[in-house]
Design an enzyme around this catalytic site. Sequence first.
Site, mmCIF file in Angstrom:
data_model
loop_
_atom_site.group_PDB
_atom_site.id
_atom_site.type_symbol
_atom_site.label_atom_id
_atom_site.label_comp_id
_atom_site.label_asym_id
_atom_site.label_seq_id
_atom_site.Cartn_x
_atom_site.Cartn_y
_atom_site.Cartn_z
ATOM 1 N N ASP A 1 -4.668 -5.935 -5.693
ATOM 2 C CA ASP A 1 -3.576 -6.873 -5.427
ATOM 3 C C ASP A 1 -4.165 -8.193 -4.937
ATOM 4 O O ASP A 1 -5.270 -8.221 -4.380
ATOM 5 C CB ASP A 1 -2.607 -6.316 -4.384
ATOM 6 C CG ASP A 1 -1.225 -6.950 -4.500
ATOM 7 O OD1 ASP A 1 -0.292 -6.239 -4.936
ATOM 8 O OD2 ASP A 1 -1.063 -8.131 -4.174
ATOM 9 N N GLY B 1 0.778 -1.233 0.000
ATOM 10 C CA GLY B 1 0.000 0.000 0.000
ATOM 11 C C GLY B 1 0.806 1.278 0.000
ATOM 12 O O GLY B 1 0.233 2.360 0.136
ATOM 13 N N TRP C 1 2.377 2.959 -2.420
ATOM 14 C CA TRP C 1 2.029 3.890 -3.488
ATOM 15 C C TRP C 1 0.633 4.465 -3.277
ATOM 16 O O TRP C 1 0.408 5.652 -3.526
ATOM 17 C CB TRP C 1 2.128 3.183 -4.847
ATOM 18 C CG TRP C 1 3.525 3.206 -5.408
ATOM 19 C CD1 TRP C 1 4.692 3.260 -4.707
ATOM 20 C CD2 TRP C 1 3.889 3.187 -6.789
ATOM 21 N NE1 TRP C 1 5.758 3.262 -5.556
ATOM 22 C CE2 TRP C 1 5.294 3.214 -6.848
ATOM 23 C CE3 TRP C 1 3.170 3.120 -7.973
ATOM 24 C CZ2 TRP C 1 5.998 3.200 -8.059
ATOM 25 C CZ3 TRP C 1 3.866 3.101 -9.177
ATOM 26 C CH2 TRP C 1 5.254 3.145 -9.227
ATOM 27 N N LYS D 1 6.771 0.028 -13.531
ATOM 28 C CA LYS D 1 8.116 -0.491 -13.332
ATOM 29 C C LYS D 1 8.492 -1.455 -14.456
ATOM 30 O O LYS D 1 7.682 -2.269 -14.877
ATOM 31 C CB LYS D 1 8.197 -1.226 -11.998
ATOM 32 C CG LYS D 1 9.551 -1.887 -11.815
ATOM 33 C CD LYS D 1 9.913 -2.404 -10.462
ATOM 34 C CE LYS D 1 8.869 -2.903 -9.556
ATOM 35 N NZ LYS D 1 9.311 -2.775 -8.149
ATOM 36 N N ASP E 1 -6.851 -10.968 -8.519
ATOM 37 C CA ASP E 1 -5.798 -11.159 -9.507
ATOM 38 C C ASP E 1 -6.089 -10.221 -10.672
ATOM 39 O O ASP E 1 -7.171 -10.277 -11.272
ATOM 40 C CB ASP E 1 -5.799 -12.617 -9.976
ATOM 41 C CG ASP E 1 -4.660 -12.940 -10.930
ATOM 42 O OD1 ASP E 1 -4.077 -12.001 -11.513
ATOM 43 O OD2 ASP E 1 -4.353 -14.130 -11.102
#
Length: 227
Positions: A103, A78, A80, A183, A119
């Site tokens: 998540d 958590g 971010w 990322k 998911d």
Amino acid sequence: MTNNLSGYRNKIVRVKTAKKRPISSSNWLRRQLNDPYVAKARLEGFRSRAAYKLLEIHDKFRLFTPNMKIVDLGAAPGGWSQVASKLIKASDNNLNNKIISIDLLKIEPIVGVEFLQKDFFEKDTEELIIHGLDGKADLVMSDMASNTIGHKATDHIRTLLLCEQAFEFALKVLKPSCHFIAKIFRGGAETALLNKVKREFRTVKHFKPVSSRSESTEIYLVALNKK
């Protein structure tokens, strides 16, 4: 935001390798215990050191403003979502100022955050996110990474595939002129994805935060102003 870590650097903590503990686990534990950003996050109330990466990205690109709808992919634990909540001044009763976080792992409640323990790749997840947004998003952010196995080429490809899925999702839910960050790990195979992203966004940058470990190949793809 500052990256001044004075007061957060401790004496080096040495970790003995327990008989039943793999060497890789001992190395991870040693790194965590000696990481000043881990200590800083703990003292400043952030759930992970990743919070500082997002703060640096915001300082560089000014992504967050009040009254935004944000999707946070791979949100646990958590960090971010915490940063986003603070920067947009989120509240639980402002429907135009909200964060949808997803998540597989549960996260504790955060002000202004609607959490889906799902998911991301399940068929109904996308529909649930869109329903939760009640419209289009202003920002999609993904700190998703595959479980690393220590083989750089494999880790690179696996995380790149997650980034590509996040990008395809972002194209569906973002408003025009809005943004996507994700990322990736450097490794050479990212060029094709970057070319796709450049066709859909006016500005595309790479950024490696100071708070990203120097030995890590992770960088952040910052795609601004969807066409």
